[in-house]
Design a protein around this motif. Structure first.
Motif, PDB file in Angstrom:
ATOM      1  N   LEU A 121      -4.738   3.435  -7.122  1.00 15.35           N
ATOM      2  CA  LEU A 121      -3.422   4.072  -7.039  1.00 15.35           C
ATOM      3  C   LEU A 121      -2.519   3.668  -8.182  1.00 15.35           C
ATOM      4  CD1 LEU A 121      -2.519   3.682  -3.264  1.00 15.35           C
ATOM      5  CD2 LEU A 121      -3.293   5.738  -4.463  1.00 15.35           C
ATOM      6  N   LEU A 122      -2.737   2.470  -8.729  1.00 19.40           N
ATOM      7  CA  LEU A 122      -1.832   1.960  -9.758  1.00 19.40           C
ATOM      8  C   LEU A 122      -2.400   2.120 -11.169  1.00 19.40           C
ATOM      9  CD1 LEU A 122      -0.485  -1.240  -7.960  1.00 19.40           C
ATOM     10  CD2 LEU A 122       0.527   1.040  -8.037  1.00 19.40           C
ATOM     11  N   LEU A 142       3.991   1.600  -1.085  1.00 21.87           N
ATOM     12  CA  LEU A 142       4.707   1.809  -2.347  1.00 21.87           C
ATOM     13  C   LEU A 142       3.757   2.167  -3.480  1.00 21.87           C
ATOM     14  CD1 LEU A 142       7.356  -1.051  -2.043  1.00 21.87           C
ATOM     15  CD2 LEU A 142       7.779   1.413  -1.905  1.00 21.87           C
ATOM     16  N   ALA A 143       2.522   1.653  -3.423  1.00 23.15           N
ATOM     17  CA  ALA A 143       1.530   2.058  -4.422  1.00 23.15           C
ATOM     18  C   ALA A 143       1.209   3.543  -4.245  1.00 23.15           C
ATOM     19  CB  ALA A 143       0.271   1.201  -4.294  1.00 23.15           C
ATOM     20  N   ALA A 144       1.083   3.983  -2.990  1.00 22.94           N
ATOM     21  CA  ALA A 144       0.819   5.405  -2.723  1.00 22.94           C
ATOM     22  C   ALA A 144       2.028   6.249  -3.125  1.00 22.94           C
ATOM     23  CB  ALA A 144       0.488   5.609  -1.245  1.00 22.94           C
ATOM     24  N   GLU A 145       3.213   5.699  -2.942  1.00 23.65           N
ATOM     25  CA  GLU A 145       4.436   6.419  -3.327  1.00 23.65           C
ATOM     26  C   GLU A 145       4.485   6.616  -4.853  1.00 23.65           C
ATOM     27  OE1 GLU A 145       6.787   8.030  -2.025  1.00 23.65           O
ATOM     28  OE2 GLU A 145       8.523   7.865  -3.367  1.00 23.65           O
ATOM     29  N   ARG A 146       4.083   5.579  -5.588  1.00 24.41           N
ATOM     30  CA  ARG A 146       4.014   5.727  -7.047  1.00 24.41           C
ATOM     31  C   ARG A 146       3.003   6.803  -7.432  1.00 24.41           C
ATOM     32  NH1 ARG A 146       0.975   4.055 -11.421  1.00 24.41           N
ATOM     33  NH2 ARG A 146       2.183   3.575 -13.298  1.00 24.41           N
ATOM     34  N   GLN A 199      10.925   5.050 -12.072  1.00 28.31           N
ATOM     35  CA  GLN A 199      10.447   6.425 -12.226  1.00 28.31           C
ATOM     36  C   GLN A 199      11.570   7.419 -11.967  1.00 28.31           C
ATOM     37  OE1 GLN A 199       6.790   6.813  -9.930  1.00 28.31           O
ATOM     38  NE2 GLN A 199       5.662   6.481 -11.828  1.00 28.31           N
ATOM     39  N   ILE A 220      -6.188  -3.470   1.504  1.00 28.08           N
ATOM     40  CA  ILE A 220      -5.560  -2.142   1.578  1.00 28.08           C
ATOM     41  C   ILE A 220      -6.616  -1.078   1.306  1.00 28.08           C
ATOM     42  CG2 ILE A 220      -3.829  -0.612   0.557  1.00 28.08           C
ATOM     43  CD1 ILE A 220      -2.325  -3.211  -0.322  1.00 28.08           C
ATOM     44  N   GLY A 250       0.827  -1.212   0.000  1.00 28.55           N
ATOM     45  CA  GLY A 250       0.000   0.000   0.000  1.00 28.55           C
ATOM     46  C   GLY A 250       0.859   1.259   0.000  1.00 28.55           C
TER      47      GLY A 250
END
Lengths: 386, 386
Positions: free
Chosen positions: B6-7, A176-180, B183, B357, A174
């Motif tokens: 998020l993705l 790292l997905a938010a970080e992306r 990224q 999540i 969660g």
């Protein structure tokens, strides 16, 4: 080149205890993130959890906090909490991982008002905010009713805290997905995972809950058999226990070749009008497979069985104890690329795991866990009045 | 606003089977990634795995492949594999998740030569490339030796495929860490996770392996007791089994208040020269705690015990079966925000889990799993000769 330090430059402030949240931080630290664990003065309550070294150092704590930095502050004091808040929102992209909502001044609302790019990651027991731990979640979700031998009808909890570990990893996913998402949009997010949701989601993802809703079938215990395929444990002539899994048609054919039982099973299949090459038939008729295989294992010494099974590329393993894995200073572990030596203060040098995630075939070396307040001076700006 | 997606914009091509790799894809799909599962003609071998619906649809497969797209091709044909390769490297950032190294033309070397920003995520059984499955890994790592009642010395495998599930989540963590790195740097990476490493890393992270290396202590089975603290299961006057965990001093005090046993335990503590308020003393002396608590449970009906335990905020749960969780069309699940209705072709409408999540308190609704080749036309460009 950052090598395996994929998360270099990511700073994570961790206000945590027990397994899931510290494991999230550990997982990120093992990929190069700078993880700062914030503890109350004197150290977090989980610093004394068993197992302990002979010197009284928690091997549990050291295991889950390898390679982090640690600061200790009086978290009951508003002033010290404001230093934590400043630490979180100061500097580059900010991420908090926590299992507590105790202090509103360290909560998502307050902190994200100061930094809209804040990623706040929270573990709770239940989705409704109620408390729960791995063993209570186990009870609530059905797996203990199916664990162990049919002769022992009482529920058997699994010893590995599977929900804690999975929850820690879901937190990291969660985060790292938010970080992306933050890299794309500049906005932070509140991420929340409940321990009980992790267990129920897993039961759903694996089909247990759909089965219970849609079919009349009620699963019962089947010992070490593997549901829906053929798996069983056997004891060799010299008393060594091994686990065998025959998942595919090829595995089955190999097992027949390894044991010389092709003719016996061909006759049996014909008599029963079934095909052992079919996974569901192997499962349905496992009670006739097991005695014939057991007979082969009973008369075959371990060394010969091991050589035969390996040569035929059967899925198998010998049951090992933790004592055996740790014997002779972890000699067996030292052979594995997963492990490296760590000299943990208060415990001594031992083989500790790196990340199970290999990056271009490499991993960061494991580091000791920090002592209480070890990085206070390095991490915290001096208070204003000094 | 992408809400919980998020993705969104991340496309993942999944060549997978069984639990870990599909769970990685599922986890990403539940956060909005476009996950395309590539299957051989006729469907992947795990499409028939138990449990099945009454119509023969695999509830296991549907559970692990919710919300993905699916294409079917002849993976034994070089031409069809080149269509898969084109699909992977065509378009935006490319990610492959797989548990097979069978075809070099779909491997990291070949694909990353075409696209240096390729993220390639591979699951293997063992770190040395050898095959392994959850149940064989369990045998190799010590947990079954500690699971179950002391009276049953044979190893007990846990039914929940904990290593598969954890491995799937580690794959997702590695993938998203590599995505962050891409990224920043524009470069892709090869990510690799071995099932056996996941189990051994967990044993190390939780202190089991350090204990085995550094102390003479060999753990033994202790049933449903929780190592290092106080946890035990009890049966109420009307035969309902509950699990209780008394982790902290506060939990202990609450339990004494709930059961009226403060005086009895005070006398016992004085006689033994110990303090039950201390976690390690509760664990060391659990054999004198349990009979007194068991007596209270034996004379207290469930409804009263439940009310008392809840009022005192004790960590507890009643043991439930999967059948109970699924009863009445999943009525109990319907109450939980984690679940939503899915109408799976071949199985019917049922409550299926969303992601554990939560993103800003929300999650994507669950979607059915795709049928074989359902998205061939949508995903694949027409072959050149047509």
């Amino acid at each position: 080149m950052t090598g395996p330090a994929l998360l270099a430059g990511l700073r994570v402030v961790e206000l945590s205890a027990y397994v899931a949240t510290p494991l999230c931080g550990l997982t990120l630290a093992q990929l190069g993130a700078d993880v700062i664990r914030v503890e109350p003065l004197g150290g977090a309550p989980d610093r004394t959890r068993w197992p302990l070294s002979d010197d009284g150092t928690s091997l549990y704590w050291s295991g889950l906090n390898k390679g982090k930095r640690a600061i200790a502050l009086d978290l009951e004091s508003e002033e010290d909490r404001s230093r934590v808040a400043d630490l979180i929102v100061g500097g580059g992209p900010c991420v908090v991982v926590t299992n507590t909502e105790r202090h509103a001044d360290l909560g998502y609302e307050t902190l994200s008002a100061r930094r809209p790019d804040l990623i706040h990651v929270l573990l709770s027991g239940r989705a409704d905010g109620g408390a729960a731990v791995d063993y209570t979640v186990q009870a609530a979700t059905g797996f203990p009713m199916l664990t162990g031998a049919p002769e022992t009808p009482a529920p058997v909890n699994h010893v590995v805290p599977a929900w804690d570990v999975c929850a820690g990893l879901y937190l990291a996913v969660g985060l790292l997905a938010a970080e992306r998402h933050r890299q794309v949009t500049g906005r932070g997010r509140s991420i929340r995972v409940a321990l009980e949701d992790v267990a129920l989601a897993t039961a759903g993802n694996l089909g247990y809950l759909a089965e219970a809703q849609l079919t009349g079938h009620e699963r019962t215990k089947s010992g070490n058999d593997v549901y829906g395929t053929y798996g069983h444990d056997f004891v060799t002539a010299d008393g060594v226990r091994v686990m065998i899994v025959l998942l595919t048609e090829r595995h089955w054919a190999k097992m027949l070749a390894a044991t010389g039982l092709a003719a016996a099973f061909a006759g049996l299949a014909e008599a029963l009008g079934i095909s052992f090459a079919t996974e569901s038939d192997r499962y349905r008729h496992r009670d006739v497979i097991t005695p014939l295989l057991a007979r082969w294992f009973r008369r075959t010494p371990y060394a010969e069985a091991a050589e035969t099974l390996t040569r035929h590329r059967i899925l198998w393993e010998r049951y090992r104890s933790f004592a055996e894995l740790g014997r002779d200073g972890g000699a067996a572990l030292r052979e594995l690329a997963l492990f490296g030596e760590v000299d943990q203060p208060g415990a001594g040098p031992h083989q500790a795991p790196k990340s199970p995630i290999q990056v271009d075939g490499a991993r960061l070396a494991p580091c000791p866990a920090p002592e209480v307040g070890q990085h206070n001076d390095e991490v915290l700006p001096m208070p204003a009045e000094n």
